[in-house]
Design a protein around this motif. Structure first.
Motif, PDB file in Angstrom:
ATOM      1  N   ASP A  20       0.744  -1.131  -0.075  1.00  0.00           N
ATOM      2  CA  ASP A  20      -0.134  -0.328  -0.348  1.00  0.00           C
ATOM      3  C   ASP A  20       0.482   1.280   0.213  1.00  0.00           C
ATOM      4  O   ASP A  20       0.346   2.078  -0.235  1.00  0.00           O
ATOM      5  CB  ASP A  20      -0.807  -0.111   1.301  1.00  0.00           C
ATOM      6  CG  ASP A  20      -1.872  -1.310   1.246  1.00  0.00           C
ATOM      7  OD1 ASP A  20      -2.374  -1.413   0.357  1.00  0.00           O
ATOM      8  OD2 ASP A  20      -2.408  -1.458   2.141  1.00  0.00           O
ATOM      9  N   SER A  21       1.905   1.142   0.434  1.00  0.00           N
ATOM     10  CA  SER A  21       2.991   1.901   0.794  1.00  0.00           C
ATOM     11  C   SER A  21       4.016   2.621  -0.643  1.00  0.00           C
ATOM     12  O   SER A  21       4.528   3.880  -1.255  1.00  0.00           O
ATOM     13  CB  SER A  21       3.654   2.437   1.443  1.00  0.00           C
ATOM     14  OG  SER A  21       4.872   0.797   1.056  1.00  0.00           O
ATOM     15  N   LEU A  22       3.401   1.727  -1.615  1.00  0.00           N
ATOM     16  CA  LEU A  22       4.447   2.286  -3.100  1.00  0.00           C
ATOM     17  C   LEU A  22       3.422   2.876  -4.091  1.00  0.00           C
ATOM     18  O   LEU A  22       2.050   3.312  -3.782  1.00  0.00           O
ATOM     19  CB  LEU A  22       3.903   0.500  -4.259  1.00  0.00           C
ATOM     20  CG  LEU A  22       5.067  -0.600  -3.623  1.00  0.00           C
ATOM     21  CD1 LEU A  22       5.069  -1.490  -4.853  1.00  0.00           C
ATOM     22  CD2 LEU A  22       5.997  -0.064  -3.783  1.00  0.00           C
ATOM     23  N   SER A  23       3.827   3.408  -4.924  1.00  0.00           N
ATOM     24  CA  SER A  23       3.114   3.894  -5.952  1.00  0.00           C
ATOM     25  C   SER A  23       2.239   4.047  -6.376  1.00  0.00           C
ATOM     26  O   SER A  23       2.254   2.367  -6.512  1.00  0.00           O
ATOM     27  CB  SER A  23       3.821   5.389  -6.266  1.00  0.00           C
ATOM     28  OG  SER A  23       4.402   4.296  -7.266  1.00  0.00           O
ATOM     29  N   ASP A  24       1.066   4.531  -7.161  1.00  0.00           N
ATOM     30  CA  ASP A  24      -0.488   3.806  -7.747  1.00  0.00           C
ATOM     31  C   ASP A  24       1.016   3.044  -8.647  1.00  0.00           C
ATOM     32  O   ASP A  24      -0.170   1.826  -8.668  1.00  0.00           O
ATOM     33  CB  ASP A  24      -1.309   5.189  -8.497  1.00  0.00           C
ATOM     34  CG  ASP A  24      -1.939   5.832  -7.167  1.00  0.00           C
ATOM     35  OD1 ASP A  24      -1.854   5.167  -6.280  1.00  0.00           O
ATOM     36  OD2 ASP A  24      -2.895   6.148  -7.811  1.00  0.00           O
ATOM     37  N   ALA A  25       1.828   3.770  -9.664  1.00  0.00           N
ATOM     38  CA  ALA A  25       1.952   3.029 -11.000  1.00  0.00           C
ATOM     39  C   ALA A  25       2.112   1.745  -9.502  1.00  0.00           C
ATOM     40  O   ALA A  25       2.476   0.442 -10.590  1.00  0.00           O
ATOM     41  CB  ALA A  25       3.335   3.506 -11.374  1.00  0.00           C
ATOM     42  N   HIS A  26       3.844   1.891  -9.117  1.00  0.00           N
ATOM     43  CA  HIS A  26       4.091   0.700  -8.568  1.00  0.00           C
ATOM     44  C   HIS A  26       3.066  -0.263  -7.917  1.00  0.00           C
ATOM     45  O   HIS A  26       3.747  -1.536  -8.450  1.00  0.00           O
ATOM     46  CB  HIS A  26       5.727   1.285  -7.863  1.00  0.00           C
ATOM     47  CG  HIS A  26       6.504   2.137  -8.184  1.00  0.00           C
ATOM     48  ND1 HIS A  26       7.085   3.306  -8.446  1.00  0.00           N
ATOM     49  CD2 HIS A  26       7.396   0.944  -9.666  1.00  0.00           C
ATOM     50  CE1 HIS A  26       7.954   2.982  -8.876  1.00  0.00           C
ATOM     51  NE2 HIS A  26       8.249   2.114  -9.616  1.00  0.00           N
ATOM     52  N   ARG A  27       2.409  -0.023  -7.254  1.00  0.00           N
ATOM     53  CA  ARG A  27       2.023  -0.932  -6.908  1.00  0.00           C
ATOM     54  C   ARG A  27       0.763  -1.874  -7.720  1.00  0.00           C
ATOM     55  O   ARG A  27       0.369  -2.893  -8.006  1.00  0.00           O
ATOM     56  CB  ARG A  27       0.747  -0.283  -6.255  1.00  0.00           C
ATOM     57  CG  ARG A  27      -0.193  -1.279  -5.037  1.00  0.00           C
ATOM     58  CD  ARG A  27      -1.472  -0.569  -3.360  1.00  0.00           C
ATOM     59  NE  ARG A  27      -1.401   0.448  -4.441  1.00  0.00           N
ATOM     60  CZ  ARG A  27      -1.780   1.771  -4.159  1.00  0.00           C
ATOM     61  NH1 ARG A  27      -0.683   2.425  -3.219  1.00  0.00           N
ATOM     62  NH2 ARG A  27      -2.301   2.705  -5.209  1.00  0.00           N
ATOM     63  N   THR A  28       0.382  -0.813  -8.977  1.00  0.00           N
ATOM     64  CA  THR A  28      -0.724  -1.573  -9.482  1.00  0.00           C
ATOM     65  C   THR A  28       0.913  -2.705 -11.044  1.00  0.00           C
ATOM     66  O   THR A  28      -0.001  -3.872 -10.394  1.00  0.00           O
ATOM     67  CB  THR A  28      -1.370  -1.035 -10.517  1.00  0.00           C
ATOM     68  OG1 THR A  28      -2.035   0.389  -9.856  1.00  0.00           O
ATOM     69  CG2 THR A  28      -2.427  -1.172 -11.689  1.00  0.00           C
ATOM     70  N   ALA A  45       9.478  -2.055  -8.594  1.00  0.00           N
ATOM     71  CA  ALA A  45       8.409  -1.824  -7.158  1.00  0.00           C
ATOM     72  C   ALA A  45       8.468  -2.589  -6.172  1.00  0.00           C
ATOM     73  O   ALA A  45       8.514  -2.607  -4.887  1.00  0.00           O
ATOM     74  CB  ALA A  45       6.978  -1.970  -7.825  1.00  0.00           C
TER      75      ALA A  45
END
Ligand SMILES: Nc1ncnc2c1ncn2[C@@H]1O[C@H](COP(=O)(O)OP(=O)(O)O)[C@@H](O)[C@H]1O
Ligand SMILES: [Mg+2]
Length: 117
Positions: free
Chosen positions: A84-92, A114
């Motif tokens: 959850d602490s990753l940026s949106d792009a990395h998390r996705t 990521a």
């Protein structure tokens, strides 16, 4: 299980990890089946976990050879909500790579970054 006569091997692995924490690295244990490779790794992992180190493990198995990112899935699965602490792009990208989310195949470099983040 008590590990007999392997203090030196466990110590060598500890030395390797201490240095690898600074400069990175990979260690390959090679030996015949039943020689005690897994037992030494288990002992080291248990000692480190007891000292508060987060130990992530994956095992290569033949039937997963064709599954994308199966080793990464094994490694990161225990981390759960930490993504959850990753940026949106990395998390996705990571969630798609690991099969937690449906989407276009993610860029491998993004997945790689990521995972490190
Ligand atoms: N030094 C040791 N002391 C006690 N038991 C050992 C030792 N080395 C291996 N064993 C036991 O022998 C068996 C085979 O070891 P294992 O670590 O699975 O071998 P490998 O991973 O090299 O194939 C396991 O049951 C393990 O617990
Ligand atoms: Mg083994």
């Amino acid at each position: 299980m008590e590990l007999i006569g392997r203090d030196k091997d466990v110590g060598s692995i500890r030395d390797f990890f201490e240095a690898a924490g600074v400069r990175g690295g990979a260690l390959l244990l090679v030996g015949d089946a039943g020689l005690g490779k897994t037992a030494v790794l288990d002992e080291f992992a248990a000692m480190e976990a007891k000292n508060g180190t987060r130990v992530l493990r994956a095992a290569g198995v033949q039937f997963e050879a064709d599954v994308n990112y199966s080793a990464l899935n094994q490694l990161l699965f225990p981390l759960g909500d930490d993504m959850d602490s990753l940026s949106d792009a990395h998390r996705t990208a990571l969630r798609c790579a690991l099969g937690f989310e449906i989407g276009p195949p993610p860029d491998r470099l993004v997945v790689s970054n990521a995972a490190v983040l």
